[in-house]
Scaffold this motif. Structure first.
Motif, PDB file in Angstrom:
ATOM      1  N   PRO B   8      -8.991 -38.480  -6.351  1.00 16.41           N
ATOM      2  CA  PRO B   8      -8.544 -39.436  -7.360  1.00 16.41           C
ATOM      3  C   PRO B   8      -9.329 -39.303  -8.660  1.00 16.41           C
ATOM      4  CG  PRO B   8     -10.057 -40.492  -5.846  1.00 16.41           C
ATOM      5  CD  PRO B   8      -9.880 -39.090  -5.351  1.00 16.41           C
ATOM      6  N   SER B   9      -8.840 -39.891  -9.712  1.00 18.09           N
ATOM      7  CA  SER B   9      -9.556 -39.843 -10.984  1.00 18.09           C
ATOM      8  C   SER B   9     -10.683 -40.863 -11.004  1.00 18.09           C
ATOM      9  CB  SER B   9      -8.593 -40.087 -12.149  1.00 18.09           C
ATOM     10  OG  SER B   9      -7.909 -41.314 -11.966  1.00 18.09           O
ATOM     11  N   TRP B  10     -10.521 -41.919 -10.227  1.00 20.12           N
ATOM     12  CA  TRP B  10     -11.626 -42.852 -10.076  1.00 20.12           C
ATOM     13  C   TRP B  10     -11.504 -43.519  -8.714  1.00 20.12           C
ATOM     14  CZ3 TRP B  10     -10.366 -47.951  -9.289  1.00 20.12           C
ATOM     15  CH2 TRP B  10      -9.101 -48.350  -9.715  1.00 20.12           C
ATOM     16  N   VAL B  11     -12.643 -43.870  -8.161  1.00 21.85           N
ATOM     17  CA  VAL B  11     -12.659 -44.514  -6.850  1.00 21.85           C
ATOM     18  C   VAL B  11     -13.874 -45.423  -6.743  1.00 21.85           C
ATOM     19  CG1 VAL B  11     -13.809 -42.506  -5.831  1.00 21.85           C
ATOM     20  CG2 VAL B  11     -12.630 -44.122  -4.347  1.00 21.85           C
ATOM     21  N   VAL B  19     -16.136 -40.752   0.984  1.00 18.45           N
ATOM     22  CA  VAL B  19     -15.092 -40.590  -0.031  1.00 18.45           C
ATOM     23  C   VAL B  19     -14.749 -39.115  -0.176  1.00 18.45           C
ATOM     24  CG1 VAL B  19     -14.552 -40.843  -2.482  1.00 18.45           C
ATOM     25  CG2 VAL B  19     -15.846 -42.624  -1.300  1.00 18.45           C
ATOM     26  N   LYS B  20     -13.452 -38.819  -0.188  1.00 16.10           N
ATOM     27  CA  LYS B  20     -13.015 -37.430  -0.353  1.00 16.10           C
ATOM     28  C   LYS B  20     -12.386 -37.247  -1.719  1.00 16.10           C
ATOM     29  CE  LYS B  20     -10.940 -35.111   2.992  1.00 16.10           C
ATOM     30  NZ  LYS B  20      -9.907 -34.624   3.933  1.00 16.10           N
ATOM     31  N   ILE B  21     -12.778 -36.186  -2.402  1.00 17.74           N
ATOM     32  CA  ILE B  21     -12.215 -35.835  -3.713  1.00 17.74           C
ATOM     33  C   ILE B  21     -11.546 -34.473  -3.576  1.00 17.74           C
ATOM     34  CG2 ILE B  21     -12.718 -35.373  -6.140  1.00 17.74           C
ATOM     35  CD1 ILE B  21     -15.257 -37.117  -5.772  1.00 17.74           C
ATOM     36  N   GLU B  22     -10.316 -34.378  -4.067  1.00 15.29           N
ATOM     37  CA  GLU B  22      -9.571 -33.122  -3.980  1.00 15.29           C
ATOM     38  C   GLU B  22      -9.532 -32.410  -5.322  1.00 15.29           C
ATOM     39  OE1 GLU B  22      -6.305 -34.144  -0.481  1.00 15.29           O
ATOM     40  OE2 GLU B  22      -5.660 -33.909  -2.552  1.00 15.29           O
ATOM     41  N   SER B  77      -9.769 -27.243  -2.828  1.00 14.45           N
ATOM     42  CA  SER B  77     -11.127 -27.463  -2.360  1.00 14.45           C
ATOM     43  C   SER B  77     -11.346 -28.966  -2.322  1.00 14.45           C
ATOM     44  CB  SER B  77     -12.144 -26.807  -3.296  1.00 14.45           C
ATOM     45  OG  SER B  77     -13.473 -27.128  -2.909  1.00 14.45           O
ATOM     46  N   THR B  78     -12.058 -29.435  -1.302  1.00 14.79           N
ATOM     47  CA  THR B  78     -12.340 -30.857  -1.217  1.00 14.79           C
ATOM     48  C   THR B  78     -13.841 -31.086  -1.125  1.00 14.79           C
ATOM     49  OG1 THR B  78     -12.134 -30.885   1.198  1.00 14.79           O
ATOM     50  CG2 THR B  78     -10.153 -31.382  -0.084  1.00 14.79           C
ATOM     51  N   LEU B  79     -14.270 -32.177  -1.751  1.00 14.68           N
ATOM     52  CA  LEU B  79     -15.662 -32.621  -1.696  1.00 14.68           C
ATOM     53  C   LEU B  79     -15.671 -33.989  -1.042  1.00 14.68           C
ATOM     54  CD1 LEU B  79     -18.706 -32.601  -2.581  1.00 14.68           C
ATOM     55  CD2 LEU B  79     -17.941 -33.666  -4.709  1.00 14.68           C
ATOM     56  N   THR B  80     -16.399 -34.112   0.054  1.00 15.20           N
ATOM     57  CA  THR B  80     -16.523 -35.394   0.717  1.00 15.20           C
ATOM     58  C   THR B  80     -17.956 -35.886   0.582  1.00 15.20           C
ATOM     59  OG1 THR B  80     -14.796 -34.835   2.328  1.00 15.20           O
ATOM     60  CG2 THR B  80     -16.264 -36.660   2.879  1.00 15.20           C
ATOM     61  N   VAL B  81     -18.093 -37.043  -0.028  1.00 14.32           N
ATOM     62  CA  VAL B  81     -19.401 -37.682  -0.134  1.00 14.32           C
ATOM     63  C   VAL B  81     -19.537 -38.577   1.088  1.00 14.32           C
ATOM     64  CG1 VAL B  81     -20.914 -39.104  -1.553  1.00 14.32           C
ATOM     65  CG2 VAL B  81     -19.192 -37.644  -2.643  1.00 14.32           C
ATOM     66  N   THR B  82     -20.405 -38.216   1.993  1.00 15.89           N
ATOM     67  CA  THR B  82     -20.551 -38.958   3.246  1.00 15.89           C
ATOM     68  C   THR B  82     -21.606 -40.051   3.106  1.00 15.89           C
ATOM     69  OG1 THR B  82     -22.219 -37.447   4.099  1.00 15.89           O
ATOM     70  CG2 THR B  82     -19.918 -36.912   4.563  1.00 15.89           C
ATOM     71  N   SER B  83     -21.354 -41.159   3.785  1.00 17.63           N
ATOM     72  CA  SER B  83     -22.274 -42.283   3.762  1.00 17.63           C
ATOM     73  C   SER B  83     -22.778 -42.541   2.340  1.00 17.63           C
ATOM     74  CB  SER B  83     -23.456 -42.015   4.706  1.00 17.63           C
ATOM     75  OG  SER B  83     -24.295 -43.149   4.798  1.00 17.63           O
ATOM     76  N   ALA B  84     -21.844 -42.834   1.485  1.00 17.80           N
ATOM     77  CA  ALA B  84     -22.163 -42.971   0.055  1.00 17.80           C
ATOM     78  C   ALA B  84     -23.071 -44.165  -0.200  1.00 17.80           C
ATOM     79  CB  ALA B  84     -20.875 -43.103  -0.744  1.00 17.80           C
ATOM     80  N   HIS B  85     -23.966 -44.002  -1.168  1.00 10.98           N
ATOM     81  CA  HIS B  85     -24.855 -45.068  -1.590  1.00 10.98           C
ATOM     82  C   HIS B  85     -24.751 -45.216  -3.103  1.00 10.98           C
ATOM     83  CE1 HIS B  85     -26.699 -45.796   2.293  1.00 10.98           C
ATOM     84  NE2 HIS B  85     -26.709 -44.500   2.478  1.00 10.98           N
ATOM     85  N   PRO B  86     -25.213 -46.330  -3.638  1.00  8.42           N
ATOM     86  CA  PRO B  86     -25.085 -46.556  -5.086  1.00  8.42           C
ATOM     87  C   PRO B  86     -25.630 -45.411  -5.936  1.00  8.42           C
ATOM     88  CG  PRO B  86     -25.688 -48.602  -4.016  1.00  8.42           C
ATOM     89  CD  PRO B  86     -25.713 -47.547  -2.946  1.00  8.42           C
ATOM     90  N   GLU B  87     -26.662 -44.737  -5.482  1.00 16.28           N
ATOM     91  CA  GLU B  87     -27.225 -43.634  -6.274  1.00 16.28           C
ATOM     92  C   GLU B  87     -26.303 -42.421  -6.327  1.00 16.28           C
ATOM     93  OE1 GLU B  87     -28.708 -45.136  -3.717  1.00 16.28           O
ATOM     94  OE2 GLU B  87     -29.583 -43.683  -2.315  1.00 16.28           O
ATOM     95  N   ASP B  88     -25.249 -42.414  -5.473  1.00 15.07           N
ATOM     96  CA  ASP B  88     -24.259 -41.329  -5.524  1.00 15.07           C
ATOM     97  C   ASP B  88     -23.187 -41.599  -6.569  1.00 15.07           C
ATOM     98  OD1 ASP B  88     -24.460 -41.269  -1.939  1.00 15.07           O
ATOM     99  OD2 ASP B  88     -25.523 -39.988  -3.367  1.00 15.07           O
ATOM    100  N   SER B  89     -23.213 -42.769  -7.159  1.00 14.90           N
ATOM    101  CA  SER B  89     -22.248 -43.091  -8.205  1.00 14.90           C
ATOM    102  C   SER B  89     -22.418 -42.090  -9.340  1.00 14.90           C
ATOM    103  CB  SER B  89     -22.460 -44.515  -8.724  1.00 14.90           C
ATOM    104  OG  SER B  89     -22.246 -45.451  -7.689  1.00 14.90           O
ATOM    105  N   SER B  90     -21.342 -41.434  -9.695  1.00 16.63           N
ATOM    106  CA  SER B  90     -21.428 -40.379 -10.706  1.00 16.63           C
ATOM    107  C   SER B  90     -20.027 -39.899 -11.050  1.00 16.63           C
ATOM    108  CB  SER B  90     -22.263 -39.210 -10.163  1.00 16.63           C
ATOM    109  OG  SER B  90     -22.529 -38.259 -11.174  1.00 16.63           O
ATOM    110  N   PHE B  91     -19.975 -38.981 -11.988  1.00 12.70           N
ATOM    111  CA  PHE B  91     -18.730 -38.314 -12.387  1.00 12.70           C
ATOM    112  C   PHE B  91     -18.750 -36.939 -11.737  1.00 12.70           C
ATOM    113  CE2 PHE B  91     -15.000 -38.111 -14.718  1.00 12.70           C
ATOM    114  CZ  PHE B  91     -14.950 -37.130 -15.695  1.00 12.70           C
ATOM    115  N   THR B 117     -17.773 -44.859  -7.976  1.00 10.68           N
ATOM    116  CA  THR B 117     -18.664 -46.017  -8.050  1.00 10.68           C
ATOM    117  C   THR B 117     -18.874 -46.542  -6.644  1.00 10.68           C
ATOM    118  OG1 THR B 117     -17.842 -46.626 -10.241  1.00 10.68           O
ATOM    119  CG2 THR B 117     -19.033 -48.314  -9.002  1.00 10.68           C
ATOM    120  N   VAL B 118     -20.123 -46.575  -6.219  1.00 13.77           N
ATOM    121  CA  VAL B 118     -20.453 -47.066  -4.880  1.00 13.77           C
ATOM    122  C   VAL B 118     -21.124 -48.427  -5.020  1.00 13.77           C
ATOM    123  CG1 VAL B 118     -21.629 -46.575  -2.720  1.00 13.77           C
ATOM    124  CG2 VAL B 118     -20.803 -44.688  -4.141  1.00 13.77           C
ATOM    125  N   LEU B 119     -20.524 -49.415  -4.389  1.00 11.00           N
ATOM    126  CA  LEU B 119     -21.055 -50.777  -4.513  1.00 11.00           C
ATOM    127  C   LEU B 119     -22.097 -51.075  -3.444  1.00 11.00           C
ATOM    128  CD1 LEU B 119     -17.692 -52.616  -5.194  1.00 11.00           C
ATOM    129  CD2 LEU B 119     -19.355 -51.762  -6.856  1.00 11.00           C
TER     130      LEU B 119
END
Lengths: 111, 119
Positions: B8-11, B19-22, B77-91, B117-119
């Protein structure tokens, strides 16, 4: 770390030429100079690249000094839409896309 | 011209979720794609090189178990951010090279980016 140095920011009046300098004094013989730009909150966009000869395309011109230690990107007639961060990257042909971005130059085009 | 689509463009997600990004090359094939991360007011940082049909190559300091990359086809290609935390919030931005293109070997097409954005 990036191997190029650029001024952090520049201003330009709309309709005038924008000349963005880049210093790449450690460039090696097989490395090209690539320019990309990033408009706010978007992905970077390729502009132009060169080895030692000056280059021109529909977006810009690239002037490379004879010793190849610096170059200038020229946007001949800047528009407001050219406001962006401009990145100069020196990279060898065998790197196959593994780009290292520095801080770039924030170009602001004013009305 | 070559187009790379990111989704997605934002999540926005909760801490601890994945979270998975394609990243898709729409009109060309790419055996190699690149994933970058960009924090506010900073430059792009290369995270990893995604290779079709083989394991990704990660840059120093990037945790491969946290940022899972899968490049199962020549256009995805896919990027999966596993067990996301607020510090993973980024572009997060991907790029791909059109190997059949006439440009230089380092002419890349970038996606529009995905803002996490990880809350």
């Amino acid at each position: 770390d990036a191997k190029t140095t650029q001024p952090p920011s520049m201003d330009c009046a709309e309709g005038r030429a924008a000349n963005l300098p880049c210093n790449h004094s450690t460039i090696s013989g097989n490395e090209y100079v690539y320019w990309y730009r990033q408009i706010h909150s978007q992905g970077p966009q390729y502009i132009i690249h060169g080895l030692k000869n000056n280059e021109t395309n529909e977006m810009a011109s690239l002037i490379i000094t004879e010793d190849r230690k610096s170059s200038t990107l020229i946007l001949p007639h800047a528009t407001l839409r050219d406001t962006a961060v401009y990145y100069c990257i020196d990279i060898g042909g065998t790197s196959y896309g593994k780009l290292t971005f520095g801080q770039g130059t924030i170009l602001t085009v004013h009305p | 011209g070559a187009v790379v689509s990111q989704h997605p463009s934002w999540v926005i997600c909760k801490s601890g979720t994945s979270v998975k990004i394609e990243c898709r090359s729409l009109d060309f094939q790419a055996t190699t794609m690149f994933w970058y991360r960009q924090f506010p007011k900073q430059s792009l940082m290369l995270m990893a090189t995604s290779n079709e049909g083989s394991k990704a190559t990660y840059e120093q300091g990037v945790e491969k178990d946290k940022f899972l990359i899968n490049h199962a086809s020549l256009t995805l290609s896919t990027l999966t951010v596993t067990s996301a935390h607020p510090e993973d919030s980024s572009f997060y931005i991907c790029s791909a090279r059109n190997q059949a293109g006439t440009g230089g070997t380092n002419v890349l097409t970038f996606g529009a980016g995905s803002r996490l954005t990880v809350l």
